[in-house]
Every structure is written in C-alpha cells, then in structure tokens.
Motif scaffolding. Structure first.
Motif, PDB file in Angstrom:
ATOM      1  N   ALA A  19     136.203 -11.929  80.379  1.00 58.56           N
ATOM      2  CA  ALA A  19     135.506 -10.959  80.878  1.00 58.56           C
ATOM      3  C   ALA A  19     134.350 -11.492  81.831  1.00 58.56           C
ATOM      4  CB  ALA A  19     134.689  -9.991  80.017  1.00 58.56           C
ATOM      5  N   SER A  20     134.202 -10.925  82.901  1.00 60.99           N
ATOM      6  CA  SER A  20     133.390 -11.656  84.101  1.00 60.99           C
ATOM      7  C   SER A  20     132.408 -10.668  84.653  1.00 60.99           C
ATOM      8  CB  SER A  20     133.956 -12.337  84.877  1.00 60.99           C
ATOM      9  OG  SER A  20     134.951 -11.596  85.442  1.00 60.99           O
ATOM     10  N   ILE A  21     131.203 -10.940  85.444  1.00 60.01           N
ATOM     11  CA  ILE A  21     130.615 -10.233  86.302  1.00 60.01           C
ATOM     12  C   ILE A  21     131.033 -10.187  87.609  1.00 60.01           C
ATOM     13  CG2 ILE A  21     128.200 -10.178  86.966  1.00 60.01           C
ATOM     14  CD1 ILE A  21     127.545 -12.345  84.350  1.00 60.01           C
ATOM     15  N   ALA A  22     131.252  -9.020  88.005  1.00 60.09           N
ATOM     16  CA  ALA A  22     131.762  -8.704  89.354  1.00 60.09           C
ATOM     17  C   ALA A  22     130.579  -8.859  90.226  1.00 60.09           C
ATOM     18  CB  ALA A  22     132.036  -7.216  89.371  1.00 60.09           C
ATOM     19  N   SER A  23     130.845  -9.751  91.387  1.00 62.50           N
ATOM     20  CA  SER A  23     130.051  -9.801  92.381  1.00 62.50           C
ATOM     21  C   SER A  23     130.542  -9.622  93.900  1.00 62.50           C
ATOM     22  CB  SER A  23     129.417 -11.072  92.060  1.00 62.50           C
ATOM     23  OG  SER A  23     128.577 -11.755  93.478  1.00 62.50           O
ATOM     24  N   ALA A  24     129.900  -9.001  94.571  1.00 64.38           N
ATOM     25  CA  ALA A  24     130.389  -8.798  96.088  1.00 64.38           C
ATOM     26  C   ALA A  24     129.964  -9.594  97.141  1.00 64.38           C
ATOM     27  CB  ALA A  24     130.331  -7.415  96.227  1.00 64.38           C
ATOM     28  N   ASN A  25     128.868 -10.440  96.718  1.00 64.27           N
ATOM     29  CA  ASN A  25     128.282 -11.392  97.652  1.00 64.27           C
ATOM     30  C   ASN A  25     128.065 -13.013  96.885  1.00 64.27           C
ATOM     31  OD1 ASN A  25     127.627  -9.797 100.058  1.00 64.27           O
ATOM     32  ND2 ASN A  25     126.527  -8.624  98.441  1.00 64.27           N
ATOM     33  N   THR A  26     128.213 -14.049  97.977  1.00 66.48           N
ATOM     34  CA  THR A  26     127.650 -14.948  97.301  1.00 66.48           C
ATOM     35  C   THR A  26     126.651 -15.587  98.031  1.00 66.48           C
ATOM     36  OG1 THR A  26     130.105 -15.743  97.227  1.00 66.48           O
ATOM     37  CG2 THR A  26     128.455 -17.630  97.341  1.00 66.48           C
ATOM     38  N   ALA A  27     125.456 -15.855  97.364  1.00 65.39           N
ATOM     39  CA  ALA A  27     124.158 -16.335  98.126  1.00 65.39           C
ATOM     40  C   ALA A  27     124.254 -17.969  98.238  1.00 65.39           C
ATOM     41  CB  ALA A  27     123.117 -16.089  97.226  1.00 65.39           C
ATOM     42  N   LEU A  28     124.063 -18.244  99.462  1.00 61.61           N
ATOM     43  CA  LEU A  28     123.995 -19.731  99.965  1.00 61.61           C
ATOM     44  C   LEU A  28     122.528 -19.903 100.209  1.00 61.61           C
ATOM     45  CD1 LEU A  28     127.309 -20.067 102.216  1.00 61.61           C
ATOM     46  CD2 LEU A  28     126.884 -20.534  99.512  1.00 61.61           C
ATOM     47  N   PRO A  29     122.226 -21.369  99.659  1.00 61.99           N
ATOM     48  CA  PRO A  29     120.812 -21.582 100.005  1.00 61.99           C
ATOM     49  C   PRO A  29     120.815 -22.296 101.288  1.00 61.99           C
ATOM     50  CG  PRO A  29     121.994 -23.439  98.561  1.00 61.99           C
ATOM     51  CD  PRO A  29     123.121 -22.161  98.865  1.00 61.99           C
ATOM     52  N   GLU A  30     119.736 -22.481 102.016  1.00 57.18           N
ATOM     53  CA  GLU A  30     119.266 -23.270 103.157  1.00 57.18           C
ATOM     54  C   GLU A  30     120.272 -24.631 103.011  1.00 57.18           C
ATOM     55  OE1 GLU A  30     115.189 -24.206 105.647  1.00 57.18           O
ATOM     56  OE2 GLU A  30     115.313 -23.480 103.618  1.00 57.18           O
ATOM     57  N   ARG A  31     120.749 -25.064 103.943  1.00 60.73           N
ATOM     58  CA  ARG A  31     121.608 -26.279 104.084  1.00 60.73           C
ATOM     59  C   ARG A  31     121.415 -27.133 105.603  1.00 60.73           C
ATOM     60  NH1 ARG A  31     127.374 -25.071 102.715  1.00 60.73           N
ATOM     61  NH2 ARG A  31     126.889 -23.336 103.780  1.00 60.73           N
TER      62      ARG A  31
ATOM     63  N   GLU B  30     119.516 -19.836 104.575  1.00 59.28           N
ATOM     64  CA  GLU B  30     119.679 -19.245 103.389  1.00 59.28           C
ATOM     65  C   GLU B  30     120.589 -18.112 103.848  1.00 59.28           C
ATOM     66  OE1 GLU B  30     117.211 -17.586  99.474  1.00 59.28           O
ATOM     67  OE2 GLU B  30     116.303 -18.018 101.615  1.00 59.28           O
ATOM     68  N   ARG B  31     121.795 -17.694 103.182  1.00 61.93           N
ATOM     69  CA  ARG B  31     122.772 -16.745 103.752  1.00 61.93           C
ATOM     70  C   ARG B  31     123.155 -15.873 102.228  1.00 61.93           C
ATOM     71  NH1 ARG B  31     127.152 -18.992 107.440  1.00 61.93           N
ATOM     72  NH2 ARG B  31     126.747 -20.595 105.848  1.00 61.93           N
ATOM     73  N   LEU B  32     123.647 -14.902 102.782  1.00 62.31           N
ATOM     74  CA  LEU B  32     124.345 -13.911 101.797  1.00 62.31           C
ATOM     75  C   LEU B  32     125.755 -13.636 102.183  1.00 62.31           C
ATOM     76  CD1 LEU B  32     123.503 -12.835  99.060  1.00 62.31           C
ATOM     77  CD2 LEU B  32     122.996 -10.701 100.029  1.00 62.31           C
ATOM     78  N   ILE B  33     127.081 -14.112 101.825  1.00 59.22           N
ATOM     79  CA  ILE B  33     128.271 -14.007 102.379  1.00 59.22           C
ATOM     80  C   ILE B  33     129.112 -12.777 101.507  1.00 59.22           C
ATOM     81  CG2 ILE B  33     130.373 -15.425 102.864  1.00 59.22           C
ATOM     82  CD1 ILE B  33     128.084 -16.681 104.210  1.00 59.22           C
ATOM     83  N   PRO B  34     129.636 -12.020 102.115  1.00 59.85           N
ATOM     84  CA  PRO B  34     130.200 -10.985 101.434  1.00 59.85           C
ATOM     85  C   PRO B  34     131.566 -11.657 101.172  1.00 59.85           C
ATOM     86  CG  PRO B  34     130.089 -10.616 103.712  1.00 59.85           C
ATOM     87  CD  PRO B  34     129.321 -11.882 103.607  1.00 59.85           C
ATOM     88  N   ASN B  35     132.066 -10.896  99.832  1.00 62.96           N
ATOM     89  CA  ASN B  35     133.604 -11.242  99.581  1.00 62.96           C
ATOM     90  C   ASN B  35     134.262 -11.108 100.563  1.00 62.96           C
ATOM     91  OD1 ASN B  35     132.709 -12.184  96.955  1.00 62.96           O
ATOM     92  ND2 ASN B  35     133.293 -10.541  95.967  1.00 62.96           N
ATOM     93  N   PRO B  36     135.537 -11.763 100.533  1.00 58.46           N
ATOM     94  CA  PRO B  36     136.591 -11.680 101.705  1.00 58.46           C
ATOM     95  C   PRO B  36     137.162 -10.246 101.782  1.00 58.46           C
ATOM     96  CG  PRO B  36     137.279 -13.113 100.170  1.00 58.46           C
ATOM     97  CD  PRO B  36     135.962 -13.023  99.815  1.00 58.46           C
ATOM     98  N   VAL B  37     137.496  -9.532 102.844  1.00 55.63           N
ATOM     99  CA  VAL B  37     138.187  -8.270 102.857  1.00 55.63           C
ATOM    100  C   VAL B  37     139.296  -8.014 103.515  1.00 55.63           C
ATOM    101  CG1 VAL B  37     135.955  -7.046 102.543  1.00 55.63           C
ATOM    102  CG2 VAL B  37     136.732  -7.337 104.715  1.00 55.63           C
ATOM    103  N   GLY B  38     139.720  -9.203 104.479  1.00 52.67           N
ATOM    104  CA  GLY B  38     141.055  -8.985 105.090  1.00 52.67           C
ATOM    105  C   GLY B  38     141.936  -9.801 104.066  1.00 52.67           C
ATOM    106  N   VAL B  39     142.096  -9.418 102.906  1.00 56.55           N
ATOM    107  CA  VAL B  39     143.062  -9.769 101.754  1.00 56.55           C
ATOM    108  C   VAL B  39     143.649  -8.663 100.937  1.00 56.55           C
ATOM    109  CG1 VAL B  39     141.544 -12.051 101.650  1.00 56.55           C
ATOM    110  CG2 VAL B  39     141.104 -10.100  99.944  1.00 56.55           C
TER     111      VAL B  39
END
Lengths: 346, 346
Positions: A19-31, B30-39
């Motif tokens: 079982a896992s935590i659904a997430s709709a986004n990935t947070a990326l840090p400054e790079r 810093e960014r927030l990347i949404p999950n892919p939707v064209g899948v």
C-alpha cells in the motif's frame, strides 16, 4: 553515500506492491544542470554558444502579433540566408496551385533524386517562419540529400488561422502529383512543420488523395493540448522556453477556437490506417520529446513502419542547426533521413 | 503572457549566430512536476501508486553490502513470486556450463518458440537481483511471448566483481548453443542486464563465438562513467534515485578498479561491427534514457538494425512492471519485442 539515495534505489528496483501514498506531483528542488558531455565536441560548443533569453514585450493584439512576426521572421531570414550561402543553396519563388512556395535548390543534385522534388512544410509555432524565414530546414535537406525541395509558404495566423495552412499544403500537393509520383515524394517538416506534415497526410487520406511515399516528422507538435510530459519535465533545459505564454498563444491563434483534440490539430488523437512510413527525430532536452514519442507509438500501434532517433542533450530542432553550425550529430541525422527515404521511396 | 517566455522562444527559433555568453550550467528553480497524463489510465494509476523513498542505511563494508543484497533480493523475490503466480509461470534451477541458471517456463509455449530457449540476464545494478529476485523480467518475457527462458544467475559483487558476470554468461551461451541454433536465440535483459546483454555479445565476438540472433536491451546502462545527460536532467523524476550514492557504489564494486571506459564495462565506447539486431526500450522519465539513446546511436552509426521505443512518463524499467500490474504500455512493449524477434530470428 546518502541513506536516501539507497532508499529510492531499493524502492525502484523492488517493484513494491505494498500500500502506498498517492501523489499527483513531484517536487523538485532548485538545481544546477551541467551541459551535456556525452555528445560531440562540436555540439557541446554549440550548446555553450546558445544565447541567454532576451526580454521581448508580449503581443496582445493582432497588430502586435504581426509586428512580432515581422521582427522574428526578419532575424530568422538573416540566419537562413547565411546558412544557404555557406552551402551554395539557392531558391526562387514559385506559385503552385495558387499557393506561394519556394523552390530550394542544392549546389548538386544526387543522381537518385534527379527529376523529383521533395515537399517541405516549415516550422515556427504555426505563426512564425513565413517567407524566407522558413527555408532553413528545406535548405538543410536540399543540401544534405542533394535534392530539390518545394517549401510551402502557407498562410498563417493571426490573419489566417486553421485550416488555412492545411488547405494550402493540400493544394500544393494536389498540383505537384500531377507531374511526379506521390510514392517517389517525401514530405517533411519539424515542430509545427512536423505537425503539418502529419495532419496534411491525414487530410489527404480523408479526401481520398494519394499520400507521400515517406514522411520525416522532426520533433513534431502532435498534441496541442497541454498533456505531454516533457513540457513539464524539461522546462528550463530547452531554449524554446515554457509552454505557458507565447507558445500557448500561438496554438490559440492557430486553432482559433477549434477543439485542440481534433486530429487535424493534434494528430496524436488520429485513428491511423495505412499511413506512410515515418521517421521521427528528437532529443533528450527537447520540450517536444513527449509529443514525438507519443506520435511514434500511435503509428507503431497501427503497425506503421517508423524510425525513432533521439540525440542526447539536443533541444528542440537542434539537428537543423547543422545548416549554420558544423556538428556530426546533424550529419548523422541527415544520414538517417536519407537511409529511411532510400528504403521507402520508389 | 510573460515577456521572458517570448524572449526565450524567439531566441530558440531565430537560431541566433551572434556573439554570446558561454555557460556550462543551467540553473533550474524549485518546481512542482505533475504526474504524466498522456499515458493510459492504468499506467497513470501505477505512477500514483509508486512508493515514496524509504531511508535505508548505507553499506560501507563488504558485510554491509551483502546484508543489503540479502534484504533487497528477499523483497524482490517476493514481488517476483507474486507476478509469476499471477501468470502461472514456473521455474526450476539448472546448472549450465557450471553456472547457476533458472529455467523459466510459461503456462503455454507458442508453437513458433517450441524447442528453443531464450537467454535472460537480470538487472539490479550488477549487485542486486541474484537468485529468484532476478526472475521478474524472464517471467514477463516467458509469459508474454510464450517461450522458455534460461535466466543466468551470474556471480556478483562484492565477492565476484567484473569480469565474473561475463565469464558466466559466456559459459552458459557456449553450452547452450551446442543444442540450439544461436541464430534462433534471443538474448535480453534490462538495466545492468541490458549492459551485460550488450557486453556479453561483444565478448562473444572477441572470442570468435557465434552471437545471438537478436538482442533486447531494455534501458541499458551503457556508460558507467557519469556522462549521460539524463542522470542530471531527470534526477528526482525517476524513483531510481540519484547517480551519486548507491549507484556509483555498485558501479565501483562491479568494475573493481578497471577503467570504466572499457567497452566491456561501458559498451557505448565499443567499436561495433556485425552486431545482432537490437531493440531498445526506455521512457521520458528514465534516468538511463541517455544511456539508451546513446547506445542506439552507436549501433546505428555502424548500420546495425535497431528499433528504439520510448514511452511517455515511464521511469527506469517501468515496462517490466507489467508482470505485476496491468497496463497497456507493458503489453505494447511485449508486442514490439515479439515483432522484432519474429523479424530477425531464424
């Protein structure tokens, strides 16, 4: 070694089914992303030479769009002219089927391509690249393959939105195949020109007309809806910029209220049947990488013959820069296109 | 519309040739990347179900590496067992040429594949995936294509670094081709298994032995040096994690001081000649996308027959997850592999 790195690694490889935590986004840090190094020295230099963005005021009215078009196309024409001069490519205006085109001529025509003219549809987000500004890719192919090319100067927004461009490309095609075999003719273009290469072919099929013998769709815009993953994931890594802003603006100008999911606007939604063999090219820093690979899959699912070539570190349409810059990746792309054309053209 | 967006857009399309400021890095905010939707819906759900990273303490000694191996392989074996059970795939241990292998058997063998066994080299960063833990991909292919598969349980670091793995894969191959035609035999694997698929073939060529009729190299690690662009550009978007840390650790354990640019460690540096037709698969969120497309180019430059398939939104090796999860992209990958094998195997 960081504990977290091990953790993510294990998680990925263990294919966890718990079982896992659904997430709709990935947070990326400054790079800070280093320039690509697994590329030719020449291409690495080209990447370093890319100009940082300049601020340009944003068009709000038809007049402002036309002013930007004029300014942009003038700059692009200058670059194209230098590239053509470098390779001894010449051109002349030519009206075909009532549509403005350019006949683009290489210094030397290859024996195998004597008597045939390929057809080019230029890019520029549907709005830019009119007139001589759109001849760069035509000249790149004309010179690289040794073939005469008809480059279509199709009508564009803001004055002539969809479906004006397709009406023009179809009109040129109908006229051209009166004097040469469609099976011997390649149709090609990149970016918006890749879109129009694919959608022109769909429209020809709808009208029961013969289709080209082979297509080259370079980094094509295939889904004008904002659904492709690399618009997000590669933002900031491709000088094309961001989807929000002028690109959305050009798509809105072009579609002019029509449904963006219509297959003649977004060919990724087309039902494909008996399509010409198609070669695709993109890069790992191309904002339209997802648009490219998704269209590739659509054709593959319909069992169409295709080739897909992805260049490491390349952004949107970098391969075409081979007209002005010398780097082996551009010659390699020409070699692939030539081999694919040779294989599939009669 | 932002002025800056227009600026970058114009800059990109105008192919500026004017003097410019060299830059070796790109700064990304810093960014927030949404999950892919064209899948597919199913794949989108799978992406959402991916577990966030867990912290695992980092191995520092041989004993700690072995402990992590044991822990990881136990977890992976559990997942693999569930996947095999789901599809009625069975297996038995089998020693071939003095090397441990598993014979992996589908519920039904396709008539075309009766009497032949394909050869699988498992992934797991050269260190993990030993024993039953490595059977997932073998089972995926066995079930998907209807073919018996020999999966090689090659020796691994920390106790058995390079070239032990290659010695084992070559030994199995030499023994196997005593009873079946090499031209009728596919060799395949993903990740480190993709590396070993390519490097085993190179080693067979070096020894003047017959090579496989066809290869499938899924998202192969082809440059163990840290030069591929997507290690940087896609970091944070692939649950595989980061190059720094455990992955660098495993590459160091495996190479054991040998030059990482040696073609038997990094096949992207090989001089290719007469290589078997090879199908590659990767995704737009795969940290090894660059490794994949670079190797594709190396083979193409040598005029080897290849196929490249890139799935939008997929991370490292996601297609193999089709053994446990149902999503059409995994079936589509199987379909491509089967078509490519059918085309090239005798």
């Amino acid at each position: 070694m960081k504990a977290k790195a091990v953790g993510t690694f294990i998680t990925a490889l263990a294919l966890s089914i718990s079982a896992s935590i659904a997430s709709a986004n990935t947070a990326l840090p400054e790079r800070l992303i280093p320039n690509p190094v697994g590329v030719s020295e020449e291409f690495a230099k080209f990447v370093e030479s890319k100009q940082p963005a300049k601020s340009v005021s944003s068009p709000q009215t038809t007049e402002e769009w036309i002013a930007l078009q004029t300014q942009f196309d003038a700059a692009m024409s200058e670059v194209t002219r230098l590239g053509m001069k470098k390779h001894g490519v010449t051109f002349e205006k030519k009206s075909i089927g009532g549509v403005d085109t350019f006949l683009v001529m290489p210094k030397n025509v290859s024996p195998e391509f004597e008597g045939v003219r390929f057809v080019h549809i230029h890019g520029g987000a549907f709005v830019f690249g009119g007139g001589e500004a759109g001849l760069g890719e035509a000249a790149w192919i004309a010179n690289g393959l040794g073939v005469e090319v008809i480059s279509i100067d199709y009508r564009q927004p803001p004055l002539h939105p969809y479906p004006a461009a397709l009406e023009d490309t179809v009109a040129v095609w109908k006229e051209l195949i009166k004097t040469q075999s469609p099976n011997a003719t390649a149709l090609f273009g990149s970016s918006a020109g890749g879109n129009l290469t694919l959608t022109t072919t769909l429209k020809l099929q709808q009208q029961g007309l013969p289709t080209p013998g082979v297509l080259f769709a370079g980094t094509p815009a295939t889904d004008l809806k904002y659904t492709s993953d690399t618009w997000h994931t590669l933002q900031g890594l491709d000088p094309l910029g961001a989807r929000e802003g002028v690109i959305d603006g050009t798509f809105a100008l072009y579609s002019n209220g029509a449904d963006l999911a219509h297959p003649l606007l977004s060919p990724v939604y087309a039902e494909i049947k008996d399509f010409p063999p198609t070669i695709f090219i993109s890069g790992t820093r191309d904002l339209l990488l997802s648009d490219t690979v998704r269209m590739h899959r659509v054709l593959r699912t319909a069992n169409i013959e295709t080739d897909l070539h992805i260049y490491d570190g390349q952004s949107h349409g970098d391969y075409v820069r081979g007209l002005n810059y010398d780097f082996p990746e551009s010659d390699d792309a020409l070699r692939e296109i030539r081999m694919f054309f040779d294989k599939h053209l009669n």
